[in-house]
Motif scaffolding. Sequence first.
Motif: not given
Length: 543
Positions: A299-312, A314-322, A347-353
């Motif tokens: 699945g797709a992998q998305i790394f994100m950080r908060s606007p202040n770059d002090v928290m991040g 990770f989302y994966t096991h995704l498809t049909d991304v926006a 079993s289908p699931h979101l992996h969020l860290a």
Amino acid sequence: MSFELGDHVWYWNGKISFETDIPRKEWFGHLPGFEPDNPIDYRGYGKEIFNFVIHADEIARGRPQMTNFEGSFAWLNNNPGNITGHPNGTDFGQYPGKFNWHNFLIFPTWASGYDAIAKLLRTNLYATKSILDAFKIYAPASDGNDPVTYANAVGVALGVPVSTRVGDLDEEQMLVMQDKIQEIEGVIPGASLSWDSDEIPVVIAELLPTFVRKYSRPRALLQPRSPFTVEVTAPVGVPGFTQGYGGPNQGGHVGPSWYIQYGMDIGGAEGTPVYAAFDGHVTKFQPHNPAADSGRVYGAQIFMRSPNDVMGGFYTHLTDVADGLGVGSGVAVGEFLGRIHKFGGISPHLHLALVEIIGGAPDGQYQGIDLYQFFLSLQTNNPEAFVPVQFWQDGRPPEPQFRSARFGVLRSNDSRISNAQPQKDPQKEPQKDPHGEPRNLATLVLETLKCEATDDTGSDEPYITINEDEVWRASDVDAGDIRSIDIRHSFDNIARLELLDGEVGADSEIGSKIIESAEASSGLRRAYMNNGSALYIVEYHVE
């Protein structure tokens, strides 16, 4: 399998190879115009290929196949002399049995690689020969080198003729020769990544060993940022949420990478919408490539950080991304990211860290976050809640601030309503409203109201509305009181449940919640109503 120290791996577009050479035929042989006999034909993808080398104190990354790009082989391998070898060859201090492209040896440290140049030149193969003859062996013309020019450059640096025997050089002269060889071989630094860096592709991070790295150089003392809060919401769409499948340090969630070790597997039916759990911006994006799916990485992998770059995150096991989502995209909490992808029998699931970055990105200390039970509670009890989470920047675990939460309030940019796909009853066709739109008729059953804290110093006079119609009212409610409601109310598709406190002059809103007909048969649920002072819990179910 897992990596060992000294291993190297080629990476391109979600694919990896442990071969010494880039697997050009495997990766690009199917592309039009591929030239199998051209060793530098990468079909235009050369800049996207990376070489990673596993060292005790870092993961080295470079693009050594590209001329003058970052991370030359000499730098990646801690081998400033580009010394080659073969299995069961002489021990010069290298990792036993580890070779990169062209059979270059890989050394544990830069010092050991530098010292290996002298060890090699002191062997009988070189010590008995002149500088000129030695470099005909060290840098043979058959490999595209110019040994005469090489030897002359070394002779000039030493101030001796190239006819000088290598064995006659003293220790100081040998150091000069080592420095000149390092210069000629062309050491170009690359990226030194920590073992838990989110710049390491997931397919590689999955294979990193979990042992404690004893020889890591201590990090510099960090200057923590000020404490901050991030508003968080449930990421998996209500209609499709199933259950939790494991949190940090459970099952296959092992280190050293935070985005694997601190994974939270939140179950959802295949195709269930996934929403951003917090405001942020995308720092790394790997689109879904079905051909690269495996049992560990899919699945797709998305790394994100908060606007202040002090928290991040990770989302994966995704498809049909926006549409339009990519590196640099700004994403609002509650914004649609994609849909849960099912692979094989998993079993289908979101992996969020999630991770807190003490000191801030990119050089701060990445500390994984365990909010697994918190997210399961949000998903089960009030998935539309927006709960501030307090981060301390001093190593303490973050704390959800329920008393400051906004329960049941959908933001204008929250795409849950427009993207939610309520499950239809397969036994009957949905009715149509007068405009021809499908209707999902349901009954909202309000059971009890519990007061945790009142809106005023005295008693409250709470009342409930559904879609702005008052359906129930009580008086003299104090903290700790539980009142039976026992109200049934029919609605189409979506009902807005609102709790207010009747006051002289103007009523005070305590909280609201959007309830969907798709929640039918999901059992007893709770709506938390809070306005900063009052806190009420409404128990209900949908039929």
